[in-house]
Design an enzyme around this catalytic site. Sequence first.
Site, short mmCIF file in Angstrom:
data_model
loop_
_atom_site.label_atom_id
_atom_site.label_comp_id
_atom_site.label_asym_id
_atom_site.label_seq_id
_atom_site.Cartn_x
_atom_site.Cartn_y
_atom_site.Cartn_z
N GLY A 27 17.49 40.97 45.66
CA GLY A 27 16.16 40.67 45.19
C GLY A 27 15.15 40.35 46.26
O GLY A 27 13.98 40.05 45.96
N ALA B 269 21.38 46.19 46.91
CA ALA B 269 20.62 44.96 47.15
C ALA B 269 19.74 45.06 48.38
O ALA B 269 20.15 45.58 49.42
CB ALA B 269 21.53 43.74 47.29
N LYS C 269 31.58 47.40 38.25
CA LYS C 269 31.02 46.96 39.52
C LYS C 269 31.42 45.51 39.73
O LYS C 269 31.04 44.63 38.95
CB LYS C 269 29.50 47.09 39.54
CG LYS C 269 28.90 46.61 40.86
CD LYS C 269 27.40 46.40 40.75
CE LYS C 269 26.91 45.63 41.97
NZ LYS C 269 25.50 45.22 41.85
#
Length: 270
Positions: free
Chosen positions: A173, A199, A112
Amino acid sequence: MNALPKTLHGNVDDSLLIAGRAYASRLLSGTGKYKDLDETRRATQAAGAQIVTVAIRRTNIGQNRDEPNLLDVLPPNEFTILPNTAGCYTAEDALRTCRLARELLDGHSLVKLEVLGDQKTLFPDVVQTLKAAEQLVAEKFEVMVYTSDDPILAKRLEEIGCVAVMPLAAPIGSGLGIQNKYNLMEIVENARVPIIVDAGVGTASDAAIAMELGCDGVLMNTAIAAARDPVRMAHAMKLAVQAGRAAFLAGRIPRKRYASASSPVDGTIE
């Protein structure tokens, strides 16, 4: 979006296909931010994840022999380990990290890629991301790439040869959920590789929305690991991804401005 493959018996096989490999689970999970490796293992199992991301610059997978090894609780014979370049801010750093991962994992090629622009927003640096992606593909890596929700950029990364494109739903986050569903829909509708939201997911409904939009999967870490009960949240996310996928395949009813009776009135007894 890719047409669903058929099995030998003619039934729809709804596996997630990445780099020629089939996965039953469409929920990919991260391995950071848990209180210990036991919680990491239990949450991963509750999520039903088969692909788990590992931040090579932060997590021991054998490079530090005197420290606990993540692979002892998530062995590669049970999970697909997805090394990521979290914490990299240049293409060069990302390339070095991927090469280290390949060495540590005995030639493992699936990675990734994420190249960040700054420490405050953690938005991707798209220029450095493109540069790193081109070189990694040239070196025969199978690249799953974290990027912005720009449809033009997503298509360019696919054309370079990335095996999956992973647009953000919101900043890493943040837990803000799906902030631009129309961009995601545009990316999905024009893609020939899996599109995986990466995300921004905060709770189960966010994951379900991503799947209802037609995304092929969802990757998350903070939404599970930072929950009050990570194991319970992991299970909730598993169910949400499954429900969202089923709803997408079933096809929602059109939105209407006015009511429409569930039972028709024509032909009723006066």
